[in-house]
Design a protein around this motif. Sequence first.
Motif, short mmCIF file in Angstrom:
data_model
loop_
_atom_site.label_atom_id
_atom_site.label_comp_id
_atom_site.label_asym_id
_atom_site.label_seq_id
_atom_site.Cartn_x
_atom_site.Cartn_y
_atom_site.Cartn_z
N PRO A 257 0.84 -1.21 0.00
CA PRO A 257 0.00 0.00 0.00
C PRO A 257 0.87 1.25 0.00
N LEU A 258 0.60 2.17 -0.92
CA LEU A 258 1.39 3.41 -1.03
C LEU A 258 0.71 4.52 -0.25
N GLY A 259 1.49 5.11 0.67
CA GLY A 259 0.96 6.20 1.48
C GLY A 259 1.28 5.97 2.94
N VAL B 5 -0.39 6.20 7.18
CA VAL B 5 -1.59 6.29 8.02
C VAL B 5 -1.69 7.72 8.56
N THR B 6 -2.88 8.29 8.46
CA THR B 6 -3.09 9.65 8.98
C THR B 6 -4.32 9.63 9.89
N ARG B 7 -4.67 10.78 10.46
CA ARG B 7 -5.84 10.85 11.34
C ARG B 7 -7.07 10.30 10.64
N GLY B 8 -7.93 9.64 11.41
CA GLY B 8 -9.07 8.95 10.79
C GLY B 8 -10.39 9.67 10.91
N THR B 9 -10.36 10.97 11.25
CA THR B 9 -11.60 11.73 11.49
C THR B 9 -12.62 11.56 10.37
N THR B 10 -13.83 11.23 10.74
CA THR B 10 -14.91 11.17 9.76
C THR B 10 -16.22 11.41 10.50
N ASN B 11 -17.32 11.52 9.77
CA ASN B 11 -18.62 11.78 10.39
C ASN B 11 -19.72 11.31 9.46
N PRO B 12 -20.83 10.82 10.00
CA PRO B 12 -21.96 10.46 9.14
C PRO B 12 -22.38 11.67 8.31
N ASP C 48 -13.62 3.80 -2.47
CA ASP C 48 -13.55 4.93 -1.53
C ASP C 48 -12.22 4.79 -0.82
N LEU C 49 -11.28 5.66 -1.17
CA LEU C 49 -9.92 5.55 -0.62
C LEU C 49 -9.78 6.37 0.65
N GLY C 50 -9.34 5.72 1.72
CA GLY C 50 -9.11 6.42 2.98
C GLY C 50 -10.42 6.77 3.66
N TYR C 51 -11.21 5.73 4.02
CA TYR C 51 -12.54 5.99 4.58
C TYR C 51 -12.49 6.38 6.05
N GLY C 52 -11.34 6.12 6.71
CA GLY C 52 -11.18 6.66 8.06
C GLY C 52 -11.50 5.68 9.18
N ALA C 53 -11.69 6.25 10.38
CA ALA C 53 -11.83 5.44 11.60
C ALA C 53 -13.07 4.57 11.58
N GLY D 254 -14.06 -0.18 -0.04
CA GLY D 254 -13.41 0.80 0.81
C GLY D 254 -11.98 0.37 1.04
N LEU D 255 -11.03 1.23 0.67
CA LEU D 255 -9.62 0.90 0.90
C LEU D 255 -9.07 1.80 2.00
N GLU D 256 -8.33 1.21 2.90
CA GLU D 256 -7.67 1.96 3.98
C GLU D 256 -6.24 1.46 4.09
N ILE D 257 -5.35 2.39 4.39
CA ILE D 257 -3.95 2.00 4.55
C ILE D 257 -3.71 1.47 5.96
N ASP D 258 -4.61 1.78 6.87
CA ASP D 258 -4.45 1.35 8.27
C ASP D 258 -5.16 0.00 8.47
N PRO D 259 -4.41 -1.07 8.72
CA PRO D 259 -5.03 -2.40 8.83
C PRO D 259 -6.06 -2.46 9.97
N GLY E 178 -5.30 -0.98 1.32
CA GLY E 178 -4.74 -0.46 0.07
C GLY E 178 -4.39 1.00 0.21
N GLY E 179 -3.59 1.48 -0.74
CA GLY E 179 -3.17 2.88 -0.75
C GLY E 179 -3.40 3.48 -2.13
N PHE E 180 -2.55 4.46 -2.49
CA PHE E 180 -2.74 5.16 -3.76
C PHE E 180 -2.68 4.23 -4.97
N PHE F 211 -11.37 11.48 -0.17
CA PHE F 211 -11.75 12.73 0.51
C PHE F 211 -11.05 12.86 1.85
N ASN F 212 -10.50 14.05 2.06
CA ASN F 212 -9.79 14.35 3.31
C ASN F 212 -8.62 13.40 3.53
N VAL F 213 -8.02 12.95 2.45
CA VAL F 213 -6.87 12.04 2.53
C VAL F 213 -5.59 12.83 2.27
C1 LIG Z 1 -9.38 12.12 7.71
S1 LIG Z 1 -9.68 10.46 7.26
C2 LIG Z 1 -10.92 10.70 6.02
C3 LIG Z 1 -12.11 9.82 6.21
C4 LIG Z 1 -13.21 10.02 5.19
N1 LIG Z 1 -12.74 9.85 3.84
C5 LIG Z 1 -13.85 11.37 5.34
O1 LIG Z 1 -13.61 12.25 4.51
O2 LIG Z 1 -14.59 11.58 6.30
C6 LIG Z 1 -8.24 10.05 6.27
C7 LIG Z 1 -7.99 8.57 6.18
O3 LIG Z 1 -7.19 8.30 5.02
C8 LIG Z 1 -6.32 7.23 5.31
N2 LIG Z 1 -5.21 7.30 4.37
C9 LIG Z 1 -4.20 8.19 4.34
N3 LIG Z 1 -3.40 7.95 3.28
C10 LIG Z 1 -3.93 6.90 2.64
C11 LIG Z 1 -3.55 6.19 1.47
N4 LIG Z 1 -2.48 6.54 0.75
N5 LIG Z 1 -4.32 5.15 1.09
C12 LIG Z 1 -5.41 4.78 1.82
N6 LIG Z 1 -5.81 5.40 2.92
C13 LIG Z 1 -5.08 6.46 3.32
C14 LIG Z 1 -5.93 7.47 6.76
O4 LIG Z 1 -5.44 6.29 7.34
C15 LIG Z 1 -7.25 7.98 7.36
O5 LIG Z 1 -7.98 6.93 7.93
#
Ligand SMILES: C[S@@+](CC[C@H](N)C(=O)[O-])C[C@H]1O[C@@H](n2cnc3c(N)ncnc32)[C@H](O)[C@@H]1O
Length: 271
Positions: free
Chosen positions: A9-11, A13-20, A48-53, A77-82, A102-104, A117-119
């Motif tokens: 996975p390329l990228g 792990v960043t903050r996972g903030t999200t909201n309904p 959906d890349l980087g869906y968050g917490a 939904g792909l997330e870099i954080d297992p 998965g990542g980029f 979004f917000n990645v």
């Molecule tokens: C702020 S959250 C965004 C959650 C959601 N997309 C939203 O907008 O509410 C960012 C998420 O992207 C993930 N992330 C960061 N880089 C990534 C990458 N290269 N591939 C997949 N996920 C990634 C982080 O682990 C984190 O969970």
Amino acid sequence: MSGAARHRPLGVVTRGTTNPNRLRRVDNWIVATCADRLVAAADPLVVDLGYGATPVTAVELRARLAAAVRPDVRLVGLEIDPARVAAAAPAADPPGLTFARGGFELAGLRPVLVRAFNVLRQYDESEVADAWRTMTAALAPGGVLVEGTCDELGRLASWLLIDADGPRTLTLAAKLTTLGSPAELAERLPKALIHRNVPGEPVHDLIRALDGAWQTAAPYATFGPRQRWLRAVTHLKNTGWPVLATPTRWRQGELTLPWPLPKPHPDPPHP
Ligand SMILES: C[S@@+](CC[C@H](N)C(=O)[O-])C[C@H]1O[C@@H](n2cnc3c(N)ncnc32)[C@H](O)[C@@H]1O
């Protein structure tokens, strides 16, 4: 071995903030403007890349696309954080909704649409172009990436539509009933633009022009913020900005322009 497991996975792990419902504005725009691509696709695969917490916004995107575009849409939904992939597992509803690491590089998938979004917001600006290139190289032919940013509740948002040739459009979107002034959107620009809101940059010119148009349209506030926004967008268009889409989309609090934005107009000389 799954496609996801074969790729590093390329990228990061960043903050996972999200909201309904945080991403409802971009989702509604995707339904309105990207439906044709999904309908025409042999495999209606969306990432959906980087869906968050929590996977709530991925669940919502799948539901919106299934209801309004194609019931057989498949969203991964792909997330870099297992840990976030494991946490999302109870929300899976295969084959229409699954989660993977998965990542980029998009984990070997070939989606027709990617929402990220917000990645990139938490990456360095210098990393953006490579991330776009990596994601768009993985798309199915004719596929698109929707990459953007919003505030925590999704009241202010902006995104770029990007294909294999690069960005095509920029959209700004706001919840009009809580919008004080369009200048608030400057804090929620995509990563590629957020540091560019300075004199001499096209996006600075755009935000300033939109704010001016909003002030010009102030008398229409008595008819509600939607009418005021419509007047402001019409004013922008009438003053030469290449505004895209129709009043149907503008009424949603959106403004879409082609990319690249026109070069800044030099300020008229002072008399
Ligand atoms: C702020 S959250 C965004 C959650 C959601 N997309 C939203 O907008 O509410 C960012 C998420 O992207 C993930 N992330 C960061 N880089 C990534 C990458 N290269 N591939 C997949 N996920 C990634 C982080 O682990 C984190 O969970």
